[in-house]
Design a protein around this motif. Sequence first.
Motif, PDB file in Angstrom:
ATOM      1  N   LYS A  16      32.867  40.228  61.784  1.00  0.00           N
ATOM      2  CA  LYS A  16      31.536  40.653  61.335  1.00  0.00           C
ATOM      3  C   LYS A  16      31.094  39.857  60.107  1.00  0.00           C
ATOM      4  CE  LYS A  16      31.815  44.147  64.286  1.00  0.00           C
ATOM      5  NZ  LYS A  16      30.993  44.239  65.520  1.00  0.00           N
ATOM      6  N   GLY A  17      31.786  38.756  59.823  1.00  0.00           N
ATOM      7  CA  GLY A  17      31.513  37.999  58.615  1.00  0.00           C
ATOM      8  C   GLY A  17      32.386  38.504  57.478  1.00  0.00           C
ATOM      9  N   PHE A  18      32.049  38.126  56.246  1.00  0.00           N
ATOM     10  CA  PHE A  18      32.820  38.662  55.117  1.00  0.00           C
ATOM     11  C   PHE A  18      32.474  40.131  54.955  1.00  0.00           C
ATOM     12  CE2 PHE A  18      33.662  39.903  50.775  1.00  0.00           C
ATOM     13  CZ  PHE A  18      34.951  39.429  50.604  1.00  0.00           C
ATOM     14  N   TYR A  19      33.503  40.967  54.856  1.00  0.00           N
ATOM     15  CA  TYR A  19      33.305  42.419  54.784  1.00  0.00           C
ATOM     16  C   TYR A  19      34.010  42.939  53.549  1.00  0.00           C
ATOM     17  CZ  TYR A  19      32.383  47.015  56.840  1.00  0.00           C
ATOM     18  OH  TYR A  19      31.899  48.281  57.093  1.00  0.00           O
ATOM     19  N   SER A  20      33.291  43.700  52.732  1.00  0.00           N
ATOM     20  CA  SER A  20      33.825  44.151  51.446  1.00  0.00           C
ATOM     21  C   SER A  20      34.106  45.653  51.410  1.00  0.00           C
ATOM     22  CB  SER A  20      32.841  43.802  50.323  1.00  0.00           C
ATOM     23  OG  SER A  20      33.292  44.324  49.088  1.00  0.00           O
ATOM     24  N   GLN A  21      35.265  45.986  50.852  1.00  0.00           N
ATOM     25  CA  GLN A  21      35.617  47.374  50.532  1.00  0.00           C
ATOM     26  C   GLN A  21      35.843  47.520  49.021  1.00  0.00           C
ATOM     27  OE1 GLN A  21      35.434  49.597  52.774  1.00  0.00           O
ATOM     28  NE2 GLN A  21      36.080  48.818  54.766  1.00  0.00           N
ATOM     29  N   PHE A  22      35.311  46.567  48.254  1.00  0.00           N
ATOM     30  CA  PHE A  22      35.546  46.579  46.807  1.00  0.00           C
ATOM     31  C   PHE A  22      34.980  47.832  46.142  1.00  0.00           C
ATOM     32  CE2 PHE A  22      36.701  42.232  47.499  1.00  0.00           C
ATOM     33  CZ  PHE A  22      37.521  41.885  46.441  1.00  0.00           C
ATOM     34  N   ASP A  23      33.762  48.209  46.518  1.00  0.00           N
ATOM     35  CA  ASP A  23      33.139  49.364  45.869  1.00  0.00           C
ATOM     36  C   ASP A  23      33.950  50.637  46.061  1.00  0.00           C
ATOM     37  OD1 ASP A  23      30.992  48.150  44.634  1.00  0.00           O
ATOM     38  OD2 ASP A  23      29.667  48.358  46.349  1.00  0.00           O
ATOM     39  N   SER A  24      34.598  50.795  47.214  1.00  0.00           N
ATOM     40  CA  SER A  24      35.392  51.992  47.477  1.00  0.00           C
ATOM     41  C   SER A  24      36.526  52.144  46.478  1.00  0.00           C
ATOM     42  CB  SER A  24      35.969  51.936  48.901  1.00  0.00           C
ATOM     43  OG  SER A  24      36.826  53.032  49.143  1.00  0.00           O
ATOM     44  N   ASN A  25      37.025  51.016  45.970  1.00  0.00           N
ATOM     45  CA  ASN A  25      38.161  51.057  45.052  1.00  0.00           C
ATOM     46  C   ASN A  25      37.776  50.985  43.582  1.00  0.00           C
ATOM     47  OD1 ASN A  25      40.718  50.816  46.912  1.00  0.00           O
ATOM     48  ND2 ASN A  25      39.181  49.464  47.781  1.00  0.00           N
ATOM     49  N   PHE A  26      36.617  50.381  43.281  1.00  0.00           N
ATOM     50  CA  PHE A  26      36.216  50.205  41.880  1.00  0.00           C
ATOM     51  C   PHE A  26      35.160  51.201  41.413  1.00  0.00           C
ATOM     52  CE2 PHE A  26      38.289  46.188  42.658  1.00  0.00           C
ATOM     53  CZ  PHE A  26      38.889  45.884  41.442  1.00  0.00           C
ATOM     54  N   ALA A  27      34.387  51.763  42.328  1.00  0.00           N
ATOM     55  CA  ALA A  27      33.261  52.621  41.932  1.00  0.00           C
ATOM     56  C   ALA A  27      33.706  53.903  41.233  1.00  0.00           C
ATOM     57  CB  ALA A  27      32.406  52.970  43.153  1.00  0.00           C
ATOM     58  N   VAL A  28      34.951  54.317  41.445  1.00  0.00           N
ATOM     59  CA  VAL A  28      35.432  55.583  40.864  1.00  0.00           C
ATOM     60  C   VAL A  28      36.079  55.397  39.489  1.00  0.00           C
ATOM     61  CG1 VAL A  28      35.801  56.623  43.126  1.00  0.00           C
ATOM     62  CG2 VAL A  28      37.637  55.313  42.055  1.00  0.00           C
ATOM     63  N   LEU A  29      36.202  54.151  39.034  1.00  0.00           N
ATOM     64  CA  LEU A  29      36.889  53.893  37.771  1.00  0.00           C
ATOM     65  C   LEU A  29      36.002  54.193  36.569  1.00  0.00           C
ATOM     66  CD1 LEU A  29      38.702  50.541  38.667  1.00  0.00           C
ATOM     67  CD2 LEU A  29      39.550  52.885  38.905  1.00  0.00           C
ATOM     68  N   GLU A  30      36.654  54.424  35.432  1.00  0.00           N
ATOM     69  CA  GLU A  30      35.922  54.728  34.204  1.00  0.00           C
ATOM     70  C   GLU A  30      35.519  53.467  33.452  1.00  0.00           C
ATOM     71  OE1 GLU A  30      38.321  57.372  31.900  1.00  0.00           O
ATOM     72  OE2 GLU A  30      38.400  58.905  33.478  1.00  0.00           O
ATOM     73  N   LYS A  31      36.211  52.363  33.715  1.00  0.00           N
ATOM     74  CA  LYS A  31      35.890  51.098  33.059  1.00  0.00           C
ATOM     75  C   LYS A  31      36.218  49.944  33.999  1.00  0.00           C
ATOM     76  CE  LYS A  31      34.608  48.544  29.527  1.00  0.00           C
ATOM     77  NZ  LYS A  31      33.228  48.620  28.977  1.00  0.00           N
ATOM     78  N   VAL A  32      35.252  49.039  34.172  1.00  0.00           N
ATOM     79  CA  VAL A  32      35.453  47.880  35.031  1.00  0.00           C
ATOM     80  C   VAL A  32      34.940  46.627  34.320  1.00  0.00           C
ATOM     81  CG1 VAL A  32      34.972  46.781  37.245  1.00  0.00           C
ATOM     82  CG2 VAL A  32      35.178  49.269  37.124  1.00  0.00           C
ATOM     83  N   PHE A  33      35.813  45.644  34.178  1.00  0.00           N
ATOM     84  CA  PHE A  33      35.422  44.344  33.630  1.00  0.00           C
ATOM     85  C   PHE A  33      35.104  43.432  34.825  1.00  0.00           C
ATOM     86  CE2 PHE A  33      38.194  46.260  30.478  1.00  0.00           C
ATOM     87  CZ  PHE A  33      37.507  46.043  29.285  1.00  0.00           C
ATOM     88  N   ILE A  34      33.862  42.962  34.903  1.00  0.00           N
ATOM     89  CA  ILE A  34      33.418  42.122  36.015  1.00  0.00           C
ATOM     90  C   ILE A  34      33.328  40.686  35.531  1.00  0.00           C
ATOM     91  CG2 ILE A  34      31.583  41.704  37.686  1.00  0.00           C
ATOM     92  CD1 ILE A  34      30.823  44.639  37.494  1.00  0.00           C
ATOM     93  N   LEU A  35      34.189  39.832  36.088  1.00  0.00           N
ATOM     94  CA  LEU A  35      34.262  38.441  35.651  1.00  0.00           C
ATOM     95  C   LEU A  35      33.254  37.586  36.410  1.00  0.00           C
ATOM     96  CD1 LEU A  35      38.144  37.939  35.537  1.00  0.00           C
ATOM     97  CD2 LEU A  35      36.636  38.960  33.809  1.00  0.00           C
ATOM     98  N   LYS A  36      32.480  36.828  35.671  1.00  0.00           N
ATOM     99  CA  LYS A  36      31.505  35.906  36.251  1.00  0.00           C
ATOM    100  C   LYS A  36      31.911  34.472  35.934  1.00  0.00           C
ATOM    101  CE  LYS A  36      28.478  38.759  38.082  1.00  0.00           C
ATOM    102  NZ  LYS A  36      28.180  38.714  39.533  1.00  0.00           N
ATOM    103  N   GLY A  37      31.599  33.579  36.856  1.00  0.00           N
ATOM    104  CA  GLY A  37      31.949  32.173  36.677  1.00  0.00           C
ATOM    105  C   GLY A  37      32.395  31.582  37.998  1.00  0.00           C
TER     106      GLY A  37
END
Length: 365
Positions: A16-37
């Motif tokens: 189905k192309g690239f498929y992400s489940q990232f939000d399911s694992n990160f959305a519940v956290l209290e702090k998330v550092f998102i690296l850009k670059g």
Amino acid sequence: MTGKEWHYFAGGNTAKGFYSQFDSNFAVLEKVFILKGGPGNGKSTMIKNIARTFQEKGYDVEYIHCSSDSDSIDGIIFPALSIGIVDGTAPHIIEPKVPGAIEEYVNLGCAWDSQQLSAKKDVLIHYINEKEKAYELAYQAFAEALAIHDEWESIYISNMDYEKLNSLTEELNTFFFREIILNKESNIRHRFLGAATPKGAVDFIPNLTVDIRKRYFLKGRPGSGKSTLLKKIANAAESKGFDVEIYHCGFDPNSLDMLIFRELGIAIFDSTAPHEYFPDCEGDEIIDLYKIAIYPETDEMHEKEISTISARYREKMNEGTAYLAEAKKSHDQLEAIYKKAVDFKKVDEIQYKIEEKIKDLINSK
């Protein structure tokens, strides 16, 4: 004491192309550092370094691997701290929940020498286009492989004894959960059992189930009801308040390959190729759906058809894997150019700042 570690994929190169489940694992956290670059600026290395720092302090770590390079890390989660760090560049974009309060963007692009990169602009565009085209062709090959796999499944679906499959599902639900209903909401995490990578299929089943006392190995053919059974068990667990780790198929994200109930010490998973395993621990048990729910001699009656379908399927999967390897080759060329333009002392400074912020969060708890 060093903390435990678990390894899995949260994104996949699928039919189905690239498929992400990232939000399911990160959305519940209290702090998330998102690296850009972009590529080559040290995101994976930084994430690994930070993971080791706190794992050595006794904190458990979830390592989220990159499906386009399984040796590379796309993110980590410290479950006890409810803190995560993730590569927030395409294609695994994280949807911010509360920007600034929970999600904090970290720009590694500040470590680049833009003049060096500007001088290589045309070469960079060339490799970027090559990479995108290779992924497009890989996903097309996997989509064609899925259509062939559906043909394969249809043989067994049409020879399924649904009464026996339903009876087995009810039996397992009763044995797993009994009459227990927990007075809480289920904690559900969606992940991938394995991934289609440039090196072929990769999974982390031994690591994910190392502490599980009871493992059920589902055997059977395509279309013999493994995913259907897992979906029904997952629904039953959720309705009773049990936490569930749901691992999707890295080839077809609509299909399930494994469930883990850590509260119960139970794992049940599709143990057929390309993630075929056999019992090697006390408590391991095989459930053969071909023997239980498929009419006898189905293999024999459709032997030639199955052989032809199987060969066509392998050909398309190999084609898709080859295109993933081409994409990685272009990506490696991009990384080589970007690395020469990175001031890694600045990257080290950014890593130090993140580690200090995590320490502050720990001390404030």
